[in-house]
Design an enzyme around this catalytic site. Structure first.
Site, PDB file in Angstrom:
ATOM      1  N   HIS A  64     -27.712  97.388  46.497  1.00 17.80           N
ATOM      2  CA  HIS A  64     -28.109  97.978  47.787  1.00 17.80           C
ATOM      3  C   HIS A  64     -27.576  97.154  48.958  1.00 17.80           C
ATOM      4  O   HIS A  64     -28.175  97.134  50.030  1.00 17.80           O
ATOM      5  CB  HIS A  64     -29.628  98.110  47.921  1.00 17.80           C
ATOM      6  N   SER A 108      -5.552  92.381  68.319  1.00 18.45           N
ATOM      7  CA  SER A 108      -5.984  93.429  69.235  1.00 18.45           C
ATOM      8  C   SER A 108      -5.190  93.295  70.524  1.00 18.45           C
ATOM      9  O   SER A 108      -4.840  92.180  70.940  1.00 18.45           O
ATOM     10  CB  SER A 108      -7.480  93.272  69.512  1.00 18.45           C
ATOM     11  N   LYS A 156      -9.343  88.484  68.259  1.00 18.27           N
ATOM     12  CA  LYS A 156      -9.444  89.349  67.085  1.00 18.27           C
ATOM     13  C   LYS A 156      -8.342  89.146  66.057  1.00 18.27           C
ATOM     14  O   LYS A 156      -7.186  88.972  66.391  1.00 18.27           O
ATOM     15  CB  LYS A 156      -9.410  90.819  67.532  1.00 18.27           C
ATOM     16  N   GLU A 171      -8.247  98.311  55.799  1.00 23.53           N
ATOM     17  CA  GLU A 171      -8.827  99.551  56.330  1.00 23.53           C
ATOM     18  C   GLU A 171      -7.913 100.746  56.058  1.00 23.53           C
ATOM     19  O   GLU A 171      -8.372 101.841  55.717  1.00 23.53           O
ATOM     20  CB  GLU A 171      -9.070  99.418  57.827  1.00 23.53           C
TER      21      GLU A 171
END
Ligand code: ARG
Length: 465
Positions: A156, A277, A283, A290
């Site tokens: 979980h 970024s 970043k 992704e």
């Protein structure tokens, strides 16, 4: 453009129809398989005396020269033809005249495209196996390196029990191992030759279908000509194999994205596999992970699309089947690209062992072991579960781990605790005692690794067969 079916027609095809009907822009990539299949057909026609040996040799030679021209970029997909089959045949006729016109004897584009696509898919599936195998090698070497890298195991997405990084990676090893086995099954089942099925009902020429099957390294000819030209099961199976591979990559990527976040800090992705970024200078984004996660949907899409295309199609060939190519090719390119990138990304990832271990210590992942400790002192498990539940609550209040409490405090909660509790709930003990087959304890892991090493040796040997 020369069409293959001028005789019966009195009007030119409408230009929009021509563009709508054409498949050359996407089936051009089948040129090698198309030529290979045509050479096998020509050789067989020569052996059977349907063509003279001379004509057959002339055709094969000219087909090879067309192949060279395509590979050298002298013939491209920009040519004005309906599909790769008409392109190759017309070039052949232009090069050698009448013998070229005889190549299509006893053949239809229906069995021709069926053989082309099968050859292409078989080759791609073998390449995919090699890519998965490379990933399996990497996983196993990382497992050996991280037998003592403790980390929390989750259920979980909550810390559950301690495991090791080796154990976690080993889960993915098993998934990709199943992918290998599925790919082998698919290749074995698809390895049947449709050539010689003709349009749908075979032919009156004395074709030797065993010979063409053998020349193209198939296990044998398809036993029903209607099925041979209209079966796309093998492609659906392959897309399903690719979908599962993508699902496994996507799950792994999701974990790497989490692990790479500031909150987890378990890993650091290499600069070469991250992006920045345009606005936030701090970043370093896990874009590659992704994208792989995202591209999964595209491969599922191809699978679903072909399932729907095939549903309800009457026997035998229907033009709908031309739709088997674009999305399948896209799925094949996507899955192969993702496998390559993922392997590169994993190979360059740095694992922060201390952070992982700290995270395992802090999350009460040893609570089950603390309960088991009381069971070993004679308490029924249900009671032990309740005692440790209270202990955890107490620890949360004090912001301490179980083994950070002094024995007196532990004894206030339950008198059965003794000095040996600290050893019993240490991270190392919790993992090392888990020795059932498939568990994270060192000896159990070493046994799994030994079996999987042998598996890789066997797979490597099969590669040369
Ligand atoms: N381009 C077609 C395909 O991909 C080739 C077969 C054409 N056959 C036909 N009867 N029109 O399916």
């Amino acid at each position: 453009m020369a069409t293959l079916w001028g005789g019966r027609f009195t009007k030119e095809t409408d230009s929009l129809v021509k563009a709508f009907n054409a498949s050359l822009p996407f089936d051009f990539r089948l040129y090698r398989q198309d030529i290979e299949g045509s050479i096998a057909h020509a050789v067989m026609l020569g052996r059977q005396g349907i063509l003279t040996e001379e004509e057959s040799a002339q055709i094969a030679k000219a087909l090879r020269s067309i192949l060279e021209d395509i590979e050298a970029g002298r013939i491209t997909a920009d040519e004005d033809y309906e599909d790769i089959h008409s392109l190759v045949e017309d070039k052949l006729i232009k090069r050698i005249g009448d013998p070229g016109k005889k190549l299509h004897t006893g053949r239809s584009r229906n069995d021709q495209v069926a053989v082309d696509m099968r050859l292409y898919t078989r080759e791609h599936a073998r390449e995919t196996k090699a890519l998965v195998l490379a990933l399996l090698h990497l996983l196993l070497s990382l497992e050996e390196e991280h037998l003592d890298t403790f980390m929390p195991g989750f259920t979980h997405l909550q810390k559950a029990q301690p495991v090791t990084l080796a154990h976690h990676l080993g889960a993915y090893f098993e998934m990709f191992k199943r992918d290998m086995s599925r790919l082998s099954d698919t290749i074995r089942r698809m390895n049947i030759c449709p050539l010689g099925a003709g349009a749908l009902a075979g032919t009156t020429y004395p074709l030797d279908r065993d010979l063409t099957a053998e020349l193209l390294s198939f296990d044998g000819p398809a036993l029903n000509s209607m099925d041979a030209v209209s079966d796309r099961d093998y492609l659906i199976e392959y897309l399903s194999d690719l979908s599962l591979i993508m699902m496994h990559l996507s799950r792994f990527c999701e974990e790497m994205i989490l692990w790479n976040s500031n909150e987890y800090g378990f890993i650091e992705l290499d600069d070469a596999y991250s992006t920045g970024s345009s606005i936030m200078p701090q970043k370093k984004n896990p874009d590659i992970a992704e994208l792989i996660r995202g591209k999964c949907g595209r491969v599922y899409g191809a699978l679903h699309s072909l399932l729907v295309t095939m549903k309800g199609l009457p026997l035998a060939y229907n033009k709908d089947m031309q739709e088997d190519k674009e999305l399948s090719f896209d799925a094949m390119d996507t899955a192969a690209g993702c496998l390559r990138l993922f392997t590169g990304m994993l190979k360059t990832t740095v694992f922060h062992k201390e952070t992982m271990e700290k995270s395992a210590v802090m999350g009460f992942t040893n609570a089950t072991d603390a309960a088991d400790y009381l069971v070993n002192k004679g308490m029924p498990f249900r009671d032990a579960h309740a005692v440790i539940g209270r202990l955890v609550l107490y620890c949360i209040e004090k912001n301490k781990a179980i083994d950070e409490l002094p024995l007196e405090e532990l004894k206030e909660i339950c008198d059965s605790f003794e000095e040996d509790i600290y050893e019993a709930v240490s991270l190392k003990t919790c993992v090392e005692r888990r020795l059932t087959t498939g568990a994270p304890g060192r000896a159990a892991m070493e046994e799994a690794i030994r079996i999987n090493k042998q598996y890789l040796i066997n797979e490597e040997e099969k590669k040369d067969e």
